[in-house]
Design an enzyme around this catalytic site. Structure first.
Site, short mmCIF file in Angstrom:
data_model
loop_
_atom_site.label_atom_id
_atom_site.label_comp_id
_atom_site.label_asym_id
_atom_site.label_seq_id
_atom_site.Cartn_x
_atom_site.Cartn_y
_atom_site.Cartn_z
N ALA A 14 1.21 7.97 4.64
CA ALA A 14 1.81 8.53 6.03
C ALA A 14 1.08 9.37 6.80
O ALA A 14 1.48 9.67 7.75
CB ALA A 14 3.35 9.02 5.50
N GLY A 15 -0.01 9.97 6.17
CA GLY A 15 -0.63 11.03 6.86
C GLY A 15 -1.10 10.54 8.31
O GLY A 15 -1.52 9.19 8.37
N ARG A 19 -8.59 13.88 11.54
CA ARG A 19 -10.03 14.32 11.32
C ARG A 19 -10.79 13.08 11.35
O ARG A 19 -11.73 13.06 11.45
CB ARG A 19 -10.19 15.01 10.00
CG ARG A 19 -9.39 16.48 10.28
CD ARG A 19 -9.39 17.25 8.77
NE ARG A 19 -10.37 17.27 7.80
CZ ARG A 19 -10.74 17.29 6.79
NH1 ARG A 19 -9.58 17.92 6.02
NH2 ARG A 19 -11.85 17.46 6.18
N THR A 83 4.67 16.07 0.17
CA THR A 83 4.25 15.21 -0.75
C THR A 83 5.70 14.79 -1.27
O THR A 83 5.88 13.60 -1.44
CB THR A 83 3.27 15.63 -1.48
OG1 THR A 83 3.65 16.86 -2.24
CG2 THR A 83 1.93 15.38 -0.89
N GLU A 160 0.27 25.72 -5.22
CA GLU A 160 -0.75 25.29 -4.29
C GLU A 160 -1.62 26.43 -3.78
O GLU A 160 -1.24 27.55 -3.90
CB GLU A 160 0.11 24.82 -2.81
CG GLU A 160 0.81 23.63 -2.99
CD GLU A 160 0.13 22.57 -3.40
OE1 GLU A 160 -0.87 22.21 -2.57
OE2 GLU A 160 0.66 21.64 -4.11
N ASN A 232 -10.61 12.40 4.21
CA ASN A 232 -9.79 12.92 5.19
C ASN A 232 -10.88 12.98 6.47
O ASN A 232 -10.27 13.26 7.56
CB ASN A 232 -9.41 14.30 4.88
CG ASN A 232 -8.41 14.21 3.95
OD1 ASN A 232 -7.20 13.89 4.18
ND2 ASN A 232 -8.68 14.89 2.86
N LYS A 339 -26.80 -19.96 9.45
CA LYS A 339 -25.29 -19.81 9.79
C LYS A 339 -24.49 -21.07 9.26
O LYS A 339 -24.98 -21.90 10.29
CB LYS A 339 -25.02 -19.19 11.25
CG LYS A 339 -23.85 -18.65 11.63
CD LYS A 339 -23.01 -19.80 11.98
CE LYS A 339 -23.42 -20.39 13.47
NZ LYS A 339 -22.39 -21.50 13.73
N SER A 393 -43.89 -26.85 13.12
CA SER A 393 -43.78 -25.66 13.94
C SER A 393 -43.24 -25.75 15.14
O SER A 393 -43.85 -26.59 15.93
CB SER A 393 -44.93 -24.67 13.74
OG SER A 393 -45.37 -24.40 12.35
#
Length: 453
Positions: A14-15, A19, A83, A160, A232, A339, A393
């Site tokens: 959820a953060g 940063r 938290t 903490e 972070n 490709k 070529s």
């Protein structure tokens, strides 16, 4: 190893991740070409969890879209209140779940299934601890929360960093935040957590202290700091990427591949490498690559979305893009790009060539400077080159076009029509040689230049 009871995972994501300085949600930034959150969900899936719930917040739409295809549920934390509060948001999604809950973090993507199993097994050891916390001892404990525990792993206190005393800050056993708790204990204890602390937040670790206050106990088990490294910032993402790559390089070599300079080789999350493969320095694998046995990948090659058959050679300085398929013993050389193209068994394109939307038969030889002109500005078209064909070529094959088996395309040709098998096609002006012309031209121009002086 089966866990003793059903397992659910709650992953906190959820953060805001400010940063990272990015419009992309933090947990969706890639490690080895895959969002870090999906790395973690994949590790959890090895436990065969009954449910996985991702707690979202800022940027929820991005996270919800990312986890929907893997079957994870989501729960919203509308306000960022810590938290403990975040985990509590998953209660409704797990209302009828009776088992063990793993609490994980979406920005801590390198946790191994084996470590998760150790946490769950410790939760059911003799004495039945109320919770198991994953600890680690970093070189620099910095601002991590601390765990005060006895030699038997019994936790006396968790605190903490902001709230820790100098003596507690001197402890080097740190809290990763990861935890295993029985569902019945988890929700009951979370309801009792307060926010009387320096940050004014509801801390998840407080449930351990509450359990201890009830006369129960909790324990800590340890892991290496690299396994619980969090992301972070972009610098931390790069460090976690390097840890993941180091693991993968070691796995590749243990499985029988030779990496000449391992630290210069970069794998994707799903790269598959066979035995007796040699990978030279500065090779990059994007997602979707399978490399067969006895393949040589030469230096400075970029391979993505490609399949390379046994005994083939790629590079140096080659690029294989999505849809490239190399059959056994085929060769792609320096400054060659493929490709959506198939190179048949033993076929060769050794120099300065682009093969897009093409099928090249077994044993064919594609000369230096050849290109398939596959795009007309609106649509892509295919080129088919038969077995044993020889393309000289500096040739341009304007698709759609077919070169038959055994046909020869003379050097310098621009081929716009199909060429039948075993035919020679030569599409270039006849050479005109004028003896002495260059000398006369130079004399004329030098005289003209002299007149202007």
């Amino acid at each position: 190893m089966q866990t003793p009871s059903p397992v659910a995972a709650v992953i906190l994501a959820a953060g805001k991740g400010t940063r990272m300085k990015s419009d992309l949600h933090k947990v969706l930034h890639p490690i080895a070409g895959r969002p870090m959150l999906l790395h973690l969900i994949d590790a959890v899936s090895a436990l065969e969890p009954a449910r996985t719930v991702v707690v979202t917040g800022a940027g929820r739409e991005q996270v919800e879209a990312a986890v929907a295809p893997v079957g994870a549920a989501t729960a919203l934390q509308a306000e960022q209140l810590g938290t403990g509060h975040a985990v509590l948001q998953a209660k409704a999604a797990l209302a009828d779940f009776d088992g063990d809950v793993l609490v994980l973090y979406g920005d801590v993507p390198l946790v191994r299934p084996e470590t998760m199993r150790r946490m769950l097994e410790a939760l059911h050891e003799d004495g039945t601890p109320s919770a198991v916390v994953l600890g680690f001892r970093p070189a620099d404990p910095a601002a991590y929360g601390r765990i005060v525990a006895g030699s038997d792993g019994r936790i006396a206190k968790m605190v903490e960093f902001k709230d820790a005393t100098p003596e507690e800050r001197a402890v080097d056993l740190c809290n990763s935040g990861l935890m295993a708790v029985r569902a019945a204990d988890l929700w009951r204890l979370l309801e009792q957590v307060g926010n009387d602390n320096a940050a004014g937040e509801y801390y998840l670790p407080d449930i351990v202290l509450l359990a201890i206050a009830e006369g129960r106990w909790a324990r800590v088990i340890e892991t290496e700091a690299d396994e619980v490294a969090g992301v972070n910032s972009r610098a931390e993402r790069a460090m976690v990427e390097e840890v993941w790559q180091q693991r993968r390089r070691a796995e590749a070599m243990a499985a029988g591949a030779t990496l000449i300079a391992p630290h210069t080789v970069w794998f994707a999350h799903d790269t598959r490498i066979g035995r007796d493969v040699t990978i030279e320095p500065n090779v990059f694998f994007g997602p979707g690559v399978t490399i067969g046995n006895k393949v040589a990948i030469r230096a400075f090659s970029h391979v993505e979305g490609a399949t390379v058959g046994e005994g083939a050679t790629v590079g140096p300085f080659a690029r294989l893009r999505p849809g490239a398929v190399l059959a056994p013993e085929s060769h792609v050389g320096n400054f060659v790009e493929l490709k959506n193209a198939t190179l048949g068994a033993g076929a060769k394109a050794n120099h300065l060539t682009y093969l897009g939307d093409a099928s090249i038969g077994a044993g064919a030889n594609i000369g230096a400077g050849t290109i398939t002109c596959n795009y007309d500005g609106f649509f892509k078209h295919r080129t088919s080159i038969g077995q044993g064909a020889f393309v000289g070529s500096n040739s341009a094959l304007v698709a759609p076009v077919t070169i038959g088996d055994g046909a020869i395309v003379a050097a310098g040709s621009v081929v716009t029509r199909d060429v039948q098998g075993d035919a020679l096609v030569l599409v270039r002006p006849e050479s005109v040689i004028k003896p002495g012309w260059a000398a006369r031209f130079r004399a004329h121009m030098q005289a003209k230049k002299a007149e202007k002086k």
